[in-house]
Design an enzyme around this catalytic site. Structure first.
Site, PDB file in Angstrom:
ATOM      1  N   ARG A 178      13.153  -3.075  -9.577  1.00 47.12           N
ATOM      2  CA  ARG A 178      11.754  -2.922  -9.704  1.00 47.12           C
ATOM      3  C   ARG A 178      11.462  -2.704 -11.186  1.00 47.12           C
ATOM      4  O   ARG A 178      12.634  -2.468 -12.040  1.00 47.12           O
ATOM      5  CB  ARG A 178      11.461  -1.739  -8.840  1.00 47.12           C
ATOM      6  CG  ARG A 178      11.620  -1.727  -7.474  1.00 47.12           C
ATOM      7  CD  ARG A 178      11.241  -2.855  -6.751  1.00 47.12           C
ATOM      8  NE  ARG A 178       9.916  -2.618  -6.483  1.00 47.12           N
ATOM      9  CZ  ARG A 178       9.397  -2.479  -5.268  1.00 47.12           C
ATOM     10  NH1 ARG A 178       9.932  -1.828  -4.610  1.00 47.12           N
ATOM     11  NH2 ARG A 178       8.041  -2.182  -5.104  1.00 47.12           N
TER      12      ARG A 178
ATOM     13  N   PRO B 264       0.840  -1.188   0.111  1.00 45.67           N
ATOM     14  CA  PRO B 264       0.000   0.063  -0.024  1.00 45.67           C
ATOM     15  C   PRO B 264       0.765   1.154   0.028  1.00 45.67           C
ATOM     16  O   PRO B 264       2.006   1.286   0.711  1.00 45.67           O
ATOM     17  CB  PRO B 264      -0.867  -0.153   1.341  1.00 45.67           C
ATOM     18  CG  PRO B 264      -0.552  -1.534   1.859  1.00 45.67           C
ATOM     19  CD  PRO B 264       0.599  -2.117   1.232  1.00 45.67           C
ATOM     20  N   GLU B 265       0.479   2.243  -0.967  1.00 50.67           N
ATOM     21  CA  GLU B 265       1.218   3.504  -0.805  1.00 50.67           C
ATOM     22  C   GLU B 265       0.420   4.714  -0.369  1.00 50.67           C
ATOM     23  O   GLU B 265      -0.745   4.298   0.318  1.00 50.67           O
ATOM     24  CB  GLU B 265       1.499   3.756  -2.372  1.00 50.67           C
ATOM     25  CG  GLU B 265       2.393   2.930  -2.785  1.00 50.67           C
ATOM     26  CD  GLU B 265       2.838   2.763  -4.467  1.00 50.67           C
ATOM     27  OE1 GLU B 265       2.765   4.082  -4.923  1.00 50.67           O
ATOM     28  OE2 GLU B 265       3.016   1.848  -5.080  1.00 50.67           O
TER      29      GLU B 265
ATOM     30  N   LYS C 137       3.455   5.726   5.294  1.00 53.36           N
ATOM     31  CA  LYS C 137       2.614   4.541   4.925  1.00 53.36           C
ATOM     32  C   LYS C 137       2.177   3.683   6.061  1.00 53.36           C
ATOM     33  O   LYS C 137       1.660   2.520   6.312  1.00 53.36           O
ATOM     34  CB  LYS C 137       3.539   3.590   3.950  1.00 53.36           C
ATOM     35  CG  LYS C 137       3.758   4.158   2.770  1.00 53.36           C
ATOM     36  CD  LYS C 137       4.747   3.003   1.952  1.00 53.36           C
ATOM     37  CE  LYS C 137       5.200   3.494   0.834  1.00 53.36           C
ATOM     38  NZ  LYS C 137       6.125   2.656   0.060  1.00 53.36           N
TER      39      LYS C 137
END
Ligand SMILES: [Zn+2]
Length: 291
Positions: A280, A2-3, A60
């Site tokens: 990434r 989750p951001e 976060k």
């Protein structure tokens, strides 16, 4: 993971439901998430019968402020998300007695921690990969936690001047820089792709070569994309769900993230590509995001 928009949504949605309620019990299948507070027993003793006075986001993390001098500091980590509902224990584990996504969506079925509230509802952490953790922290100590102390500023709380100053003497590639929580907090894989697509910059562009005009465009896109994602209640392409168990809607309007092979929505003839950067993936349009 989750951001900012996902954690902000969870905090806002929980706040609507649990302010003023008391925590009357806590269940957990393991002690590990409470290790930093001396284990579940000790944690429970501290939170039992305490009223919830606020729920908010910091970077976060979700912070549940309790009456008295302490707050619960929650790190949902990679796959964790907080839910609000009613569950009963069966042989196979906890089962939602509310129908709909709390009952049917597999992502909501990995209950590891449950807070029992005095209105017969519960707040639960569903966490497939078990990295989530919770700590009891003194209200004044929160900003000094090692998780927060060195973090960069909140992207939705800084001016363009402050944003520009962050780049003074900063070197590196654009996407990893935006994703670096010590540079700026709350932006991860999804929104770094979306911001750069919107602003028209290549994920591998060197930040030391950016001019004020470039930074202005990136800043404006950052504000626009993050606010839009909050409005759409976050991105549920992966594990994240709302406290109701339902999905956010940002995945329905993604422009770059996980859009490999699709036509660029700027209608410039580009096809979204993927490349590896700092272990990434970055997704971008090679036509309007040139290096
Ligand atoms: Zn394009």
């Amino acid at each position: 993971m989750p951001e900012l928009p996902e954690v902000e949504t969870i905090a806002r949605e929980l706040k609507k439901r649990i302010i003023g309620l008391k925590i009357i019990d806590v269940w957990a299948d393991k002690d590990k998430p409470f290790r930093q507070s001396g284990g579940l027993k000790k944690f429970l003793k501290e939170v039992e019968n305490k009223k919830i006075v606020d729920v908010r986001r910091r970077a976060k993390f979700v912070v549940i402020d309790l009456e008295g001098p302490r707050s619960i500091f929650i790190h949902q980590k990679i796959s964790g998300h907080l839910l609000y509902g009613k569950w009963k224990k069966e042989k196979a584990g906890w089962k939602s007695i509310i129908s709909g996504p709390l009952k049917n969506d597999l992502k909501n079925k990995y209950l590891r921690i449950i807070f029992f509230l005095n209105n017969d509802y519960q707040v639960a952490l569903s966490d497939l990969r078990r990295f989530g953790k919770m700590m009891l922290v003194g209200d004044e100590e929160i900003e000094n936690l090692k998780e927060l102390k060195k973090l960069g500023p909140e992207p939705l709380e800084i001016s363009f001047g402050q944003f520009k100053n962050l780049f003074t003497k900063k070197k590196g590639r654009l996407k990893p820089v935006l994703m670096d929580p010590y540079f700026i907090a709350g932006i991860g894989n999804i929104y770094s792709d979306e911001i750069l697509w919107d602003a028209g910059y290549h994920p591998l562009a060197r930040v030391e070569k950016l001019k004020e005009n470039d930074l202005k465009k990136i800043f404006n896109s950052m504000i626009k994309v993050l606010n839009k994602a909050i409005k759409y209640q976050g991105d549920s392409m992966d594990d994240y769900r709302l406290p109701s168990g339902g999905k956010g809607h940002y995945q329905e309007i993604q422009n770059a993230y996980q859009q490999t092979g699709k036509k660029c929505k700027k209608k410039d003839g580009g096809i979204i590509q993927r490349l590896k950067v700092a272990s990434r993936s970055a997704h971008f349009c090679p036509v309007h995001q040139k290096i």
